[in-house]
Design an enzyme around this catalytic site. Sequence first.
Site, PDB file in Angstrom:
ATOM      1  N   GLY A 163       0.836  -1.192   0.000  1.00  0.00           N
ATOM      2  CA  GLY A 163       0.000   0.000   0.000  1.00  0.00           C
ATOM      3  C   GLY A 163       0.870   1.240   0.000  1.00  0.00           C
ATOM      4  O   GLY A 163       2.046   1.208  -0.352  1.00  0.00           O
ATOM      5  N   GLY A 165       0.780   5.973   0.325  1.00  0.00           N
ATOM      6  CA  GLY A 165       0.060   7.234   0.222  1.00  0.00           C
ATOM      7  C   GLY A 165       0.746   8.169  -0.745  1.00  0.00           C
ATOM      8  O   GLY A 165       1.438   7.745  -1.671  1.00  0.00           O
ATOM      9  N   GLY A 166       0.555   9.473  -0.500  1.00  0.00           N
ATOM     10  CA  GLY A 166       1.105  10.454  -1.418  1.00  0.00           C
ATOM     11  C   GLY A 166       2.610  10.575  -1.351  1.00  0.00           C
ATOM     12  O   GLY A 166       3.240  11.040  -2.303  1.00  0.00           O
ATOM     13  N   MET A 167       3.230  10.174  -0.232  1.00  0.00           N
ATOM     14  CA  MET A 167       4.659  10.354  -0.065  1.00  0.00           C
ATOM     15  C   MET A 167       5.466   9.122  -0.433  1.00  0.00           C
ATOM     16  O   MET A 167       6.602   9.232  -0.890  1.00  0.00           O
ATOM     17  CB  MET A 167       4.960  10.736   1.386  1.00  0.00           C
ATOM     18  N   VAL A 170       4.682   1.239  -0.141  1.00  0.00           N
ATOM     19  CA  VAL A 170       5.243   0.246   0.770  1.00  0.00           C
ATOM     20  C   VAL A 170       5.109  -1.143   0.141  1.00  0.00           C
ATOM     21  O   VAL A 170       4.052  -1.491  -0.400  1.00  0.00           O
ATOM     22  CB  VAL A 170       4.537   0.275   2.137  1.00  0.00           C
ATOM     23  N   LYS A 188       9.757   0.705   2.374  1.00  0.00           N
ATOM     24  CA  LYS A 188       9.051   1.950   2.076  1.00  0.00           C
ATOM     25  C   LYS A 188       9.886   2.768   1.097  1.00  0.00           C
ATOM     26  O   LYS A 188      10.970   3.253   1.434  1.00  0.00           O
ATOM     27  CB  LYS A 188       8.831   2.738   3.373  1.00  0.00           C
ATOM     28  N   ASP A 281       0.596  12.513  13.010  1.00  0.00           N
ATOM     29  CA  ASP A 281      -0.343  11.946  12.034  1.00  0.00           C
ATOM     30  C   ASP A 281      -0.957  10.657  12.574  1.00  0.00           C
ATOM     31  O   ASP A 281      -1.071   9.671  11.854  1.00  0.00           O
ATOM     32  CB  ASP A 281       0.356  11.682  10.695  1.00  0.00           C
TER      33      ASP A 281
END
Length: 425
Positions: A163, A165-167, A170, A188, A281
């Site tokens: 999976g 996200g925007g950064m 993984v 990552k 976060d």
Amino acid sequence: MFWLPAPASARKVVIDFKVDPADAKVNCQYGFLGHANEPVTLDLDEFGAGAVELRFESEGYETLTSQVSAEFSFPNSRNTYPLSGVISLKPTTPLTYFKRHLGLFLILGIPAAILCALGWHFVRKSRAALGKVERFEELVAMNDLTGIASSVIGDWQIVRELGGGGMARVYQAVPKASMRDSQAVALKIIQSELAGDKEFDERFRREIKVCQSLDHKNIVRLYDYGEVEGRKFLVMELVRGTTLRARLRKGGMAPREMLRYVEPLFSAVSYAHEHGVVHRDLKPENMMLTEEDELKVLDFGLARRVTESDRLTQTGVSLGTPVYMSPEQIRHSTFEPATDQYALGVIVYEMLVGHPPFQSDDPMQVLFLHISDFAPAPSQMRAGVPHEIDRVMLRMLAKSARERYPTVQEAGQELIAALRAWGKE
């Protein structure tokens, strides 16, 4: 035809029968004579000059008959029948045949079976390795890995995507030296468009320092880091399981179930604060539940040390997830441990009633509600919630950081005590 001697001086004849199977019974019209694996004596006085019908019988085999006559004599009193070869009885079923030749099957079959099993093992292993390469090539096309020439990143072989996200994205990876799944890690890989960004580079180095400094059973560990072909990566502990998000449900959790996750969650965040780290976060997606149902906090990519300068937050961009952001985080104010306390309050609220205190399809509206509106008491959203839990939750969700608990540890202690009291009711 088997011929028996008929001299008056020797009326008894001993015969050795060669029969397969060797323990077959030997019978005649006068009754049972014996087994083929031992000498059988025939008394000619009983038979007279006529022929005797011999029957060879064994369980699982067809009966075979043969005639014995007294017209001709043998030179000796001990004879063998047949004179050459063996009387072989025919098996009645394939199983009987298998039993007869079981020893041969064991001698030849077991090594053959072992060889086949080993061959199949290596075929499967080769196919699996090939499948990993094919899947990685698909990931290159789908997930912005075009800057990486192969599925090997440093000392790690990518297996599949987990999976992201925007950064970053993984992936699950294994050591290329051993290829053992038991040594799998979470790899990552940072998105390529962030390469060369000085602010991001500083945040990346900070993430490494933060993760390396934290050693807690409920915080995901950092094993390694590096850069390949301009792409930065982190090698982290792989948590097999699901997220806390998957466990949240409409109507909220039972008190005892909440305790199972609240205690380790507050323990992990308190530990990070004691070591000068604010996560910034916290959300259910960043909380993994192992196969043993143990909670682990991950993704300290937005974490920072409270002693660092504030220049990393002066870009006008709030780092975090709107539903769980504190008012001061939205305003780009100084980040403190109270920021994480607010996020924990939102998460626990969601665990209690099944949804967060502020909801909207518009992220900007959610941010506005965090700043301007007060959260409804959990008891208004779910019948039976004690007022003591209302008091703890609303203090954690106070608009001003100064009005919240001095530490996450103190907030956790009061919340856990209230949940335990509720669970006993």
